[in-house]
Design a protein around this motif. Sequence first.
Motif, PDB file in Angstrom:
ATOM      1  N   HIS A  25     -16.280  78.608  42.814  1.00  0.00           N
ATOM      2  CA  HIS A  25     -16.315  80.045  42.032  1.00  0.00           C
ATOM      3  C   HIS A  25     -15.844  79.766  40.545  1.00  0.00           C
ATOM      4  O   HIS A  25     -16.350  80.155  39.353  1.00  0.00           O
ATOM      5  CB  HIS A  25     -15.348  81.213  42.501  1.00  0.00           C
ATOM      6  N   HIS A  74     -14.417  87.303  35.015  1.00  0.00           N
ATOM      7  CA  HIS A  74     -13.951  86.279  35.980  1.00  0.00           C
ATOM      8  C   HIS A  74     -12.166  85.994  35.586  1.00  0.00           C
ATOM      9  O   HIS A  74     -11.432  85.638  36.232  1.00  0.00           O
ATOM     10  CB  HIS A  74     -14.393  85.122  35.943  1.00  0.00           C
ATOM     11  N   TRP A 123     -20.240  94.352  39.637  1.00  0.00           N
ATOM     12  CA  TRP A 123     -18.673  94.456  39.711  1.00  0.00           C
ATOM     13  C   TRP A 123     -18.528  95.808  39.813  1.00  0.00           C
ATOM     14  O   TRP A 123     -18.910  96.544  39.256  1.00  0.00           O
ATOM     15  CB  TRP A 123     -18.097  93.824  38.206  1.00  0.00           C
ATOM     16  N   ASP A 158     -15.365  91.188  41.818  1.00  0.00           N
ATOM     17  CA  ASP A 158     -16.627  90.483  41.762  1.00  0.00           C
ATOM     18  C   ASP A 158     -17.401  90.697  42.931  1.00  0.00           C
ATOM     19  O   ASP A 158     -16.772  90.544  44.269  1.00  0.00           O
ATOM     20  CB  ASP A 158     -16.369  88.973  41.665  1.00  0.00           C
ATOM     21  N   HIS A 162     -22.055  85.067  45.480  1.00  0.00           N
ATOM     22  CA  HIS A 162     -21.308  83.665  45.293  1.00  0.00           C
ATOM     23  C   HIS A 162     -19.684  84.013  45.618  1.00  0.00           C
ATOM     24  O   HIS A 162     -18.961  82.761  45.708  1.00  0.00           O
ATOM     25  CB  HIS A 162     -21.357  83.052  44.012  1.00  0.00           C
TER      26      HIS A 162
HETATM   27 FE   LIG Z   1     -18.236  85.619  40.116  1.00  0.00          FE
END
Ligand SMILES: [Fe+2]
Length: 198
Positions: A25, A74, A123, A158, A162
Amino acid sequence: MTKFVEAKFNIPVLKGITEKNIEEHLKLYSGYVKNANLILEKIEELSKNSEENAYVLGELQRRFGFEFNGMVNHEYYFEQFENQPKKLSPASKLRETIEQEWGSFDAWLNRFKAIALTRGIGWAMLYYDPLTKKLLNAWVDEQHLGQLNGCQTILALDMWEHSYVADYQPSGKKQYVEDFFENLNWEILEKNYAEAIK
Ligand SMILES: [Fe+2]
């Protein structure tokens, strides 16, 4: 031109989310920093001949919000895990404001978890709006479509695949959300809130 610098995070062993997944990530995060810088460089370069490059410039400019918000979201996400998990203090100003807005902390939490399970990639966000002095929950498609203008991020979850599929499988999305809250260091969120209301 100044450049965006990749942040480093001190992430402990997490419940449910493996080190391997965090490592992968973080590579994606690194890509957002790289591409946010790259877009600004390309825009500068292509602007020397802006008429000829108008179409490409327009597309690069359009894409900037995707890369920039991918980078910043992030940074909020990984920072929330730093050091060790900590509950939200009963005496905290953030808890008091959440309770005022939603009636109880659990009412807010249930609402937020439901937002996190919105179909599609994106998100779940908790923001503070300095104009109305309100906390707001939001769903952001991808990482930029639906960000609330002028609001400060307090919590960023998130929900791109992924972030959980390698550990939880697609069907484990709900458990990922549960574990995310177990792993959260609320002291970081209290800091985000304290900075937002300054
Ligand atoms: Fe991400």
